[in-house]
Enzyme design. Structure first.
Site, PDB file in Angstrom:
ATOM      1  N   ARG A 126      42.675  -6.949  -9.510  1.00 38.73           N
ATOM      2  CA  ARG A 126      41.990  -5.763 -10.389  1.00 38.73           C
ATOM      3  C   ARG A 126      43.033  -5.509 -11.562  1.00 38.73           C
ATOM      4  O   ARG A 126      44.241  -5.513 -11.341  1.00 38.73           O
ATOM      5  CB  ARG A 126      41.835  -4.987  -9.439  1.00 38.73           C
ATOM      6  CG  ARG A 126      40.709  -4.806  -8.600  1.00 38.73           C
ATOM      7  CD  ARG A 126      40.371  -3.531  -7.690  1.00 38.73           C
ATOM      8  NE  ARG A 126      41.619  -3.135  -6.859  1.00 38.73           N
ATOM      9  CZ  ARG A 126      41.592  -2.102  -5.923  1.00 38.73           C
ATOM     10  NH1 ARG A 126      40.628  -1.205  -5.983  1.00 38.73           N
ATOM     11  NH2 ARG A 126      42.605  -2.124  -5.131  1.00 38.73           N
TER      12      ARG A 126
ATOM     13  N   ALA B  15      49.264  -4.628   0.514  1.00 33.34           N
ATOM     14  CA  ALA B  15      50.609  -4.821  -0.022  1.00 33.34           C
ATOM     15  C   ALA B  15      50.468  -6.284  -0.836  1.00 33.34           C
ATOM     16  O   ALA B  15      50.000  -7.233  -0.215  1.00 33.34           O
ATOM     17  CB  ALA B  15      51.749  -4.664   0.564  1.00 33.34           C
ATOM     18  N   GLY B  16      51.194  -6.290  -1.980  1.00 34.77           N
ATOM     19  CA  GLY B  16      51.251  -7.798  -2.472  1.00 34.77           C
ATOM     20  C   GLY B  16      52.486  -7.728  -3.456  1.00 34.77           C
ATOM     21  O   GLY B  16      52.605  -6.929  -4.404  1.00 34.77           O
ATOM     22  N   HIS B  17      53.668  -8.250  -2.760  1.00 37.97           N
ATOM     23  CA  HIS B  17      54.808  -8.222  -2.930  1.00 37.97           C
ATOM     24  C   HIS B  17      55.353  -9.628  -3.887  1.00 37.97           C
ATOM     25  O   HIS B  17      55.305 -10.659  -3.073  1.00 37.97           O
ATOM     26  CB  HIS B  17      55.917  -7.857  -2.157  1.00 37.97           C
ATOM     27  CG  HIS B  17      55.700  -6.359  -1.515  1.00 37.97           C
ATOM     28  ND1 HIS B  17      56.560  -5.779  -0.614  1.00 37.97           N
ATOM     29  CD2 HIS B  17      54.777  -5.387  -1.832  1.00 37.97           C
ATOM     30  CE1 HIS B  17      55.967  -4.617  -0.244  1.00 37.97           C
ATOM     31  NE2 HIS B  17      55.067  -4.491  -1.260  1.00 37.97           N
TER      32      HIS B  17
ATOM     33  N   GLY C 288      52.731   2.256  -6.324  1.00 39.69           N
ATOM     34  CA  GLY C 288      52.667   0.982  -5.887  1.00 39.69           C
ATOM     35  C   GLY C 288      53.201  -0.241  -6.983  1.00 39.69           C
ATOM     36  O   GLY C 288      53.023   0.162  -8.227  1.00 39.69           O
ATOM     37  N   ASP C 289      53.294  -1.264  -6.724  1.00 37.39           N
ATOM     38  CA  ASP C 289      53.493  -2.548  -7.433  1.00 37.39           C
ATOM     39  C   ASP C 289      54.662  -2.328  -8.584  1.00 37.39           C
ATOM     40  O   ASP C 289      54.707  -2.824  -9.681  1.00 37.39           O
ATOM     41  CB  ASP C 289      52.046  -2.676  -8.308  1.00 37.39           C
ATOM     42  CG  ASP C 289      51.204  -3.174  -7.455  1.00 37.39           C
ATOM     43  OD1 ASP C 289      51.151  -3.587  -6.510  1.00 37.39           O
ATOM     44  OD2 ASP C 289      49.988  -2.751  -7.964  1.00 37.39           O
ATOM     45  N   GLU C 290      55.744  -1.575  -8.119  1.00 39.42           N
ATOM     46  CA  GLU C 290      56.875  -1.124  -8.924  1.00 39.42           C
ATOM     47  C   GLU C 290      57.869  -2.407  -9.046  1.00 39.42           C
ATOM     48  O   GLU C 290      58.889  -2.226  -9.883  1.00 39.42           O
ATOM     49  CB  GLU C 290      57.600  -0.048  -8.343  1.00 39.42           C
ATOM     50  CG  GLU C 290      56.681   1.294  -8.329  1.00 39.42           C
ATOM     51  CD  GLU C 290      56.252   1.392  -6.884  1.00 39.42           C
ATOM     52  OE1 GLU C 290      56.203   0.529  -6.336  1.00 39.42           O
ATOM     53  OE2 GLU C 290      55.594   2.481  -6.556  1.00 39.42           O
ATOM     54  N   GLY C 291      57.866  -3.303  -8.089  1.00 36.59           N
ATOM     55  CA  GLY C 291      58.484  -4.619  -8.057  1.00 36.59           C
ATOM     56  C   GLY C 291      59.503  -4.432  -6.746  1.00 36.59           C
ATOM     57  O   GLY C 291      60.597  -4.917  -6.806  1.00 36.59           O
ATOM     58  N   LYS C 292      58.769  -3.794  -5.806  1.00 29.72           N
ATOM     59  CA  LYS C 292      59.620  -3.536  -4.721  1.00 29.72           C
ATOM     60  C   LYS C 292      60.064  -5.233  -4.084  1.00 29.72           C
ATOM     61  O   LYS C 292      61.208  -5.154  -3.503  1.00 29.72           O
ATOM     62  CB  LYS C 292      58.820  -2.926  -3.376  1.00 29.72           C
ATOM     63  CG  LYS C 292      58.520  -1.354  -3.848  1.00 29.72           C
ATOM     64  CD  LYS C 292      57.356  -0.923  -2.969  1.00 29.72           C
ATOM     65  CE  LYS C 292      56.322  -1.452  -2.884  1.00 29.72           C
ATOM     66  NZ  LYS C 292      55.550  -1.130  -4.059  1.00 29.72           N
TER      67      LYS C 292
ATOM     68  N   GLN D   4      53.436   0.075  -0.800  1.00 33.13           N
ATOM     69  CA  GLN D   4      52.734   0.938  -1.641  1.00 33.13           C
ATOM     70  C   GLN D   4      53.910   1.778  -2.486  1.00 33.13           C
ATOM     71  O   GLN D   4      54.765   1.225  -2.672  1.00 33.13           O
ATOM     72  CB  GLN D   4      51.788   2.122  -0.698  1.00 33.13           C
ATOM     73  CG  GLN D   4      50.552   1.011  -0.243  1.00 33.13           C
ATOM     74  CD  GLN D   4      50.753   0.230   0.684  1.00 33.13           C
ATOM     75  OE1 GLN D   4      51.434   0.409   1.893  1.00 33.13           O
ATOM     76  NE2 GLN D   4      50.440  -1.149   0.766  1.00 33.13           N
TER      77      GLN D   4
ATOM     78  N   LYS E   2      60.604  -7.975  -5.464  1.00 36.55           N
ATOM     79  CA  LYS E   2      61.578  -8.303  -6.382  1.00 36.55           C
ATOM     80  C   LYS E   2      63.040  -7.701  -6.031  1.00 36.55           C
ATOM     81  O   LYS E   2      63.799  -8.595  -5.806  1.00 36.55           O
ATOM     82  CB  LYS E   2      61.380  -8.246  -7.964  1.00 36.55           C
ATOM     83  CG  LYS E   2      62.498  -8.861  -8.643  1.00 36.55           C
ATOM     84  CD  LYS E   2      62.359  -8.424 -10.085  1.00 36.55           C
ATOM     85  CE  LYS E   2      63.877  -8.550 -10.631  1.00 36.55           C
ATOM     86  NZ  LYS E   2      63.972  -9.007 -11.880  1.00 36.55           N
TER      87      LYS E   2
ATOM     88  N   ARG F  70      45.135  -3.096 -13.335  1.00 40.31           N
ATOM     89  CA  ARG F  70      45.872  -1.963 -13.128  1.00 40.31           C
ATOM     90  C   ARG F  70      45.896  -1.049 -14.281  1.00 40.31           C
ATOM     91  O   ARG F  70      45.849  -1.625 -15.392  1.00 40.31           O
ATOM     92  CB  ARG F  70      47.268  -2.288 -12.899  1.00 40.31           C
ATOM     93  CG  ARG F  70      47.544  -3.237 -11.621  1.00 40.31           C
ATOM     94  CD  ARG F  70      49.229  -3.566 -11.452  1.00 40.31           C
ATOM     95  NE  ARG F  70      49.163  -4.096 -10.373  1.00 40.31           N
ATOM     96  CZ  ARG F  70      50.308  -5.045 -10.308  1.00 40.31           C
ATOM     97  NH1 ARG F  70      51.257  -5.321 -11.239  1.00 40.31           N
ATOM     98  NH2 ARG F  70      50.336  -5.978  -9.370  1.00 40.31           N
TER      99      ARG F  70
END
Ligand code: GDP
Ligand code: IMO
Ligand code: MG
Length: 430
Positions: A301, A39-41, A12-16, A222, A18, A303
């Site tokens: 949080r 999710a947080g995009h 997750g948080d790979e930059g999806k 995710q 963007k 990472r």
């Protein structure tokens, strides 16, 4: 039928967000198909930053249709807050349609998520948003879908059936008094009223779009290693975060998908608990966290950070059927003397090339690293094209291509739209 799926290739948080925002330029429809407001995009446009949790990252373009598919779980309160905050910032949300089959996160799901997590001897580190309990109810056939939520009569009927069971569970397991049907209904009503006109048959909409040859972008949430089937179970989320989730979570047929693009960081991060073979619990890890601003978009949080895990990445390429990779946050590795990529897991006298299903085995594994030369401070960050990247950074990209056997089609060196170098077109010219 030009349909492209964007998936997270790691935890997750790979930059999806963007990458979705960028590819949405060439798409007419953008569809979320699983997950919820866990999710947080993040999308950065000029000096404005948008953090999207439920609404597809295509929403920033006023002429695109955004769909929240049947596979997504929706917290109505969060969705309404997100809609209001976008509208306040001048973003039109008129083209957002929500699937009538999407399941609703109820108050008791949020409560159960927190109580269950507190009760676990080994924590998962969930986001506490009620995601797991909502999907549990969906599969147990005790869920409430949007179509019922927006109809007072149907909602009362459903709650009459499922609420007594929830209350018994809450009382017996957690000595919690639970929920009163009329109170709960009264709190749902204003939310339902406000969402009503946006709920419809998204399956029909997406299939019509495909039949008309429109470009459709599916935005995953995710990442593959958090997928309930393919991830590091039980330290996963409760949905199909890999590309297989796109057809089931949207009603678009599996045969419509042309391309799957995996979004990956130049290194790895993970929020919450669970195995992470290449985790760096040292100064290098701290440095990556600070440089990459690696703090959760949803929960804030810190990472956990580590080197790129090539074993997990190859597995993600396989499981998703990826045709290309979008490599993000390459600038964060600027200035390291050496960069490392894990190419195998050492377990006893064996080298594993695939992540083992057993977490016991995975925890016993030691990463085997390939060391690559680093590149100068600030050099990727200031590059304006792929050609301008330092040769060592290009070498890193080529190493990833060789390791995975698929091309790196996009390289990103900053959070803005302009910081992405597209090496080959994703949607074909029409
Ligand atoms: P998502 O959940 O996959 O959409 O990713 P998140 O938005 O949670 O986290 C990615 C973070 O990295 C966000 O803060 C982005 O603005 C940021 N970001 C994306 N690409 C790049 C990049 O190439 N370089 C830098 N420095 N930041 C990036
Ligand atoms: P995006 O879409 C990173 C993690 C949580 C926890 C586990 C289960 O922004 O990449 P859940 O609340 O889903 O039951 O928590 O999954 N998790 C994420 N980690 N990015 C996300 O989404 C995540 N969504 C859930 O931290 O470890
Ligand atoms: Mg995120």
């Amino acid at each position: 039928m030009p349909a492209v799926v964007i998936v997270g290739a790691q935890w997750g948080d790979e930059g999806k967000g963007k990458i979705t925002d960028l590819l949405a330029q060439d798409a007419e429809y953008i569809v979320r198909y699983q997950g919820g407001n866990n999710a947080g995009h993040t999308v950065v446009v000029g000096d404005e930053t948008f953090k999207l949790h439920l609404i597809p990252s295509g929403i920033l373009y006023s002429d695109k249709v955004c769909l929240i598919g049947n596979g997504v779980v929706i917290d109505p309160e969060v969705l309404l807050e997100e809609l209001t905050s976008l509208e306040k910032r001048g973003i039109s949300t008129a083209n957002l349609l929500i699937s009538e089959r999407a399941h609703v996160i109820m108050e008791y799901h949020r409560l159960l998520d927190r109580l269950e997590e507190a009760d676990r001897t080994e924590k998962i580190g969930t986001t506490g948003r009620g995601i797991g309990p909502c999907y549990v109810d969906k599969v147990a056939r005790s869920g409430i879908r949007m179509v019922e939520f927006i109809d007072q009569g149907l909602l009362r009927e459903r709650l009459k059936q499922v609420l007594p069971g929830k209350n018994r569970l809450l009382k017996a397991m957690y000595n919690n008094e639970g929920f009163e049907l009329d109170d709960l209904l009264a709190r749902c009503q204003p939310l339902a009223q406000q969402l009503k006109n946006r709920v419809g048959d998204t399956t029909a909409v997406v299939n019509r779009a495909l039949a008309e040859g429109k470009n459709v972008l599916f935005e995953g949430a995710q990442g593959t290693l958090l997928d309930v089937d393919h991830g590091t179970y039980p330290f996963v989320t409760s949905s199909s975060a890999s590309s297989g989730g796109a057809p089931t979570g949207s009603g678009a047929p599996v045969t419509c998908i042309d391309k799957v693009i995996g979004v990956m960081k130049a290194y790895c991060t993970r929020v919450g608990e669970g195995p992470f073979p290449t985790e760096l619990r040292d100064r290098t890890g701290d440095e990556i966290r600070v440089r990459g601003n690696e703090f959760g978009t949803t929960t804030g949080r810190p990472r956990r950070c580590g080197w790129l895990d090539g074993v997990a990445l190859k597995y993600a390429v396989e499981v998703n059927g990826m045709n290309g990779l979008a490599l993000t946050l390459l600038d964060v590795l600027d200035g390291f003397e050496k960069v490392k990529v894990c190419t195998g897991y050492k377990h006893g006298d064996q080298i594993l090339e695939r992540p083992p299903a057993s977490l016991k085995v995975l925890r016993e594994c030691e990463p085997v690293y390939a060391e690559l030369p680093g590149w100068p401070v600030g050099s990727c960050k200031k590059a304006k094209s792929y050609e301008e990247l330092p040769k060592e950074a290009k070498g890193y990209v080529e190493f990833i291509e060789e390791l995975t056997g698929i091309p790196v089609v996009m390289v990103s060196v900053g959070p803005g739209r302009e910081d992405t170098f597209v090496r080959s077109k994703i949607f074909e010219d029409r």
